[in-house]
Scaffold this active site. Structure first.
Site, short mmCIF file in Angstrom:
data_model
loop_
_atom_site.label_atom_id
_atom_site.label_comp_id
_atom_site.label_asym_id
_atom_site.label_seq_id
_atom_site.Cartn_x
_atom_site.Cartn_y
_atom_site.Cartn_z
N ASN A 75 73.73 22.23 10.49
CA ASN A 75 73.63 22.63 11.91
C ASN A 75 72.54 21.82 12.62
O ASN A 75 71.50 21.51 12.04
CB ASN A 75 73.43 24.14 12.07
CG ASN A 75 72.23 24.68 11.33
OD1 ASN A 75 71.83 24.16 10.31
ND2 ASN A 75 71.67 25.76 11.85
N ILE A 76 72.84 21.48 13.84
CA ILE A 76 71.95 20.65 14.66
C ILE A 76 71.79 21.34 16.01
O ILE A 76 72.78 21.51 16.74
CB ILE A 76 72.55 19.23 14.86
CG1 ILE A 76 72.83 18.58 13.49
CG2 ILE A 76 71.60 18.37 15.69
CD1 ILE A 76 73.72 17.36 13.58
N GLU A 77 70.57 21.76 16.32
CA GLU A 77 70.34 22.52 17.55
C GLU A 77 69.69 21.66 18.63
O GLU A 77 69.13 20.60 18.35
CB GLU A 77 69.45 23.73 17.24
CG GLU A 77 70.11 24.70 16.27
CD GLU A 77 69.23 25.88 15.89
OE1 GLU A 77 69.76 26.82 15.32
OE2 GLU A 77 68.01 25.83 16.18
N GLU A 88 79.76 23.40 9.55
CA GLU A 88 81.16 23.09 9.24
C GLU A 88 81.68 22.04 10.22
O GLU A 88 82.43 21.13 9.85
CB GLU A 88 82.02 24.36 9.36
CG GLU A 88 81.64 25.48 8.40
CD GLU A 88 80.62 26.46 8.98
OE1 GLU A 88 79.68 26.02 9.69
OE2 GLU A 88 80.76 27.67 8.72
N CYS A 123 81.39 31.36 11.24
CA CYS A 123 81.58 32.01 12.55
C CYS A 123 83.00 31.76 13.06
O CYS A 123 83.72 30.90 12.55
CB CYS A 123 80.54 31.51 13.54
SG CYS A 123 80.92 29.89 14.24
N CYS A 126 83.85 28.10 14.00
CA CYS A 126 84.08 27.21 12.85
C CYS A 126 85.41 27.51 12.17
O CYS A 126 86.06 26.60 11.65
CB CYS A 126 82.91 27.29 11.88
SG CYS A 126 81.43 26.48 12.52
ZN LIG Z 1 80.03 28.15 13.10
#
Ligand SMILES: [Zn+2]
Length: 170
Positions: A75-77, A88, A123, A126
């Site tokens: 994950n990249i925020e 994903e 989630c 995804c």
């Molecule tokens: Zn997700």
């Protein structure tokens, strides 16, 4: 609501669940424990690459393609929050950038391992992203050490999925 409309209610029935159990067991047998653990471990390693200073919730993913290649994602925020990429999703992006669609077609995902703290599954967003690139696939939930918590199928996570077929494009 008229009485006959009650017959239109839909829930996953026993046949659907048995079909998914058979799919999961068959894929587990075909891939074998070594490959499944490699995927879970890869997801846990990818998690360490996470850029998640705002949520402090690093997630890693490892995507196995139908031709047995593995792509990592994390994950990249961003400070604006809404532009966050999920693990994903970035694994899918990595595969596409390596010409997965060109080589294997739209349905290139065979399995997706995801590693994070807790035992929750991918989630909703995804799940939809995976459904774009697989009619069904294994979804492996792992902890941050790469130990497998659960193995399920995309179709169990996203029954009645909306897919390109519904748009008549596939
Ligand atoms: Zn997700």
């Amino acid at each position: 609501m008229k009485n006959q409309q009650l017959n239109c209610l839909w829930t996953p029935d026993q046949a659907f669940i048995l079909e998914q159990q058979a799919f999961i067991n068959s894929e587990i047998k075909k891939l074998g424990p070594k490959k499944l653990l490699e995927l879970a471990d890869s997801a846990a390693r990818a998690r360490k690459l996470s850029y998640s200073p705002y949520s402090d919730y690093p997630v890693g993913a490892a995507l196995l393609t139908t031709s047995a290649k593995i792509y990592l994602g994390t994950n990249i925020e961003r400070a604006s929050y809404s532009e966050t990429n999920h693990a994903e999703e970035t694994a899918v992006t990595a595969a596409i950038l390596d010409k997965a669609i060109e080589k294997e077609g739209r349905r290139f995902i065979r399995a997706m391992a995801v590693a994070h703290t807790g035992t929750s599954a991918s989630c909703g967003r995804c799940r939809q992203i995976m459904a774009e690139h697989a009619d069904n696939c294994l979804v492996i939930m792992a902890d941050i050490k790469g130990q497998i918590n659960s193995i399920t199928s995309l179709r169990l996570l996203l029954p009645m999925a909306f897919t390109p077929t519904d748009l008549g494009t596939d």
